[in-house]
Enzyme design. Structure first.
Site, PDB file in Angstrom:
ATOM      1  N   GLY A 180     -15.550   1.451  14.481  1.00 15.58           N
ATOM      2  CA  GLY A 180     -16.580   0.415  14.354  1.00 15.58           C
ATOM      3  C   GLY A 180     -16.225  -0.839  15.136  1.00 15.58           C
ATOM      4  O   GLY A 180     -17.080  -1.456  15.775  1.00 15.58           O
TER       5      GLY A 180
ATOM      6  N   ARG B 152     -12.561  15.169   7.724  1.00 10.88           N
ATOM      7  CA  ARG B 152     -13.352  15.547   6.539  1.00 10.88           C
ATOM      8  C   ARG B 152     -14.778  15.923   6.938  1.00 10.88           C
ATOM      9  O   ARG B 152     -15.371  15.271   7.804  1.00 10.88           O
ATOM     10  CB  ARG B 152     -13.408  14.391   5.536  1.00 10.88           C
ATOM     11  CG  ARG B 152     -12.070  14.047   4.932  1.00 10.88           C
ATOM     12  CD  ARG B 152     -12.237  13.022   3.799  1.00 10.88           C
ATOM     13  NE  ARG B 152     -10.956  12.415   3.484  1.00 10.88           N
ATOM     14  CZ  ARG B 152     -10.705  11.117   3.550  1.00 10.88           C
ATOM     15  NH1 ARG B 152     -11.654  10.261   3.906  1.00 10.88           N
ATOM     16  NH2 ARG B 152      -9.508  10.642   3.247  1.00 10.88           N
TER      17      ARG B 152
ATOM     18  N   ASN C 129       0.877  -1.170   0.000  1.00 15.89           N
ATOM     19  CA  ASN C 129       0.000   0.000   0.000  1.00 15.89           C
ATOM     20  C   ASN C 129       0.916   1.222   0.000  1.00 15.89           C
ATOM     21  O   ASN C 129       1.476   1.579   1.037  1.00 15.89           O
ATOM     22  CB  ASN C 129      -0.882  -0.039   1.251  1.00 15.89           C
ATOM     23  CG  ASN C 129      -1.859   1.119   1.296  1.00 15.89           C
ATOM     24  OD1 ASN C 129      -1.807   2.022   0.471  1.00 15.89           O
ATOM     25  ND2 ASN C 129      -2.732   1.095   2.280  1.00 15.89           N
TER      26      ASN C 129
END
Ligand code: ADP
Length: 397
Positions: free
Chosen positions: A333, A241, A7
């Protein structure tokens, strides 16, 4: 068969090296400050000391070579020879409207990734650098591109089209794409599998709530809605954001703060969200702590975040005309029982009933709804690296 997952960011590179016989992580690590002073690699194996190297790395090719050296190091390595690397899977952020699936990289694929620089200006150039670095460092080893936008390509026009002049879609592929696709695909699939959801009862909402946050709705593992758009700015309130705002907000801030559009977008991407409202932090743990200490703006930030999650879940249940399962994943979460409880408390009208005791866990895969709950609620830890490794192996095997 061993698969390397990469990544790449503009100055960083995260990697995992997996043995796909048993899907075990053999090693993982991070290269930081590529192209800057103080570039370094941190390499970890399970149950072993960290291996840290600080050395100049002027580009991604040098960084990839260093990762290979670490993997083959006589003391800290896990393989003896490059030939043991069966394939490399790359996270590629934007696949434009070309890629609805992962793909083995060739010259055409690289050209298409390059064409998407415009759509993913922060990530795609780095992703391509990572691919080219691997081609140079490991000739003959296949590279696979796994796109963050691929899952969202399952959406139909009524979900992905912006109601702006259609010619912009035709000319520029201006549309909603969605991101975190690898995670949404993995978690929705795993929810069906782990929850043993029978056919015809596979309407799943996945809440990927981390610093970046998004929600998807899928039926039978096919995406029908997802909250991010052309870029990851759309949708939920996030760490930094803003998520959805009236587009006229951009003009308003530009006029009042004497900024250009790019500067306002920078504010919406990096200085907004729970950081912007609270003025404290983008980290949800800090926000929760401050709220517990009575900080009013931290409470407001958290309330606005939860409100956006609840509103989106409700919208997606409506779009699917029902929901069979809701899964929580990513940093908040998986690790935020308070968030799960607060969100689910507003979903009683759907027949959601959470078991407060079962919910008091962090980071484990489990059912957290009661036996009577009409909708099953799960915590499903995401694993994007494993998902990338699986896709990679499936394509090159
Ligand atoms: P990203 O990949 O977008 O950076 P992550 O999925 O790693 O985000 O999630 C990071 C967020 O998860 C942080 O805001 C952090 O506060 C939150 N988080 C991590 N652990 C916990 C926890 N135990 N309780 C609440 N929030 C947590």
């Amino acid at each position: 068969m061993k698969v390397l997952v990469l990544n790449c960011g503009s100055s960083s590179l995260k990697y995992q090296f997996l043995d796909m016989e048993n899907e075990e992580v053999l090693a993982k690590g991070l290269v930081e400050r590529i192209g800057f002073e103080g570039s370094c690699l941190t390499h970890k194996r399970p149950n072993a000391d960290k291996y840290y190297v600080e050395t100049p790395m002027e580009n991604h090719e040098v960084a990839v070579k260093l990762v290979m050296d670490a993997l083959m190091d006589s003391e800290h390595g896990v393989i003896k020879d490059v030939s043991e690397i069966y394939a490399v899977g790359h996270r590629v952020v934007h696949g434009g409207s070309k890629f609805a699936d992962s793909v083995v990289v060739d010259e055409d694929v690289k050209a298409s990734i390059r064409e998407c620089f415009d759509l993913g200006p922060l990530h795609n150039p780095a992703n391509l650098m990572g691919i080219e670095a691997c081609e140079a460092a490991m000739p003959g080893v296949p590279n696979v591109a796994v796109f963050d936008t691929a899952f969202g390509m399952g959406m139909s026009e009524e979900a992905f089209l912006y109601a702006v002049p259609y010619e912009y879609y035709e000319k520029y592929q201006l549309r909603r794409y969605g991101f975190h696709g690898t995670s949404h695909k993995y978690v929705s699939g795993r929810t069906i599998e782990f929850g043993e959801l029978p056919e015809g009862h596979r309407k799943v909402i996945v809440c990927h709530l981390g610093n970046g946050a998004s929600i998807s709705a899928s039926i039978d593992g096919k995406c029908v809605e997802t909250s991010m758009g052309l870029t990851p700015l759309e949708g939920l309130v996030m760490g930094t954001r803003s998520g959805n705002v009236d587009p006229a907000v951009v003009q308003f801030i530009a006029h009042h703060e004497n900024m250009n559009v790019d500067e306002v977008l920078n504010v919406l991407n990096k200085k907004s969200g729970v950081l912007g409202i609270s003025g404290i932090s983008n980290d949800f743990r800090d926000i929760e702590m401050a709220e517990a200490e009575g900080n009013a703006r931290a409470k407001m930030a958290n309330d606005v975040f939860h409100h956006s999650v609840i509103k989106t879940i409700g919208g997606y249940a409506a779009i699917m005309n029902g929901v069979d399962a809701i899964a929580f994943t990513a940093g908040v979460g998986e690790n935020g029982p308070e968030t799960r409880e607060r969100v689910c408390a507003s979903l009683g009208y759907l027949g959601v009933e959470i078991d407060k005791e079962k919910n008091k866990v962090r980071g484990v895969e489990r059912l957290i709804s009661t036996e009577d709950s009409k909708v099953k609620v799960f915590i499903i830890p995401t694993n994007e690296e494993l998902a990338i490794a699986r896709e990679t192996l499936a394509l090159v095997k």
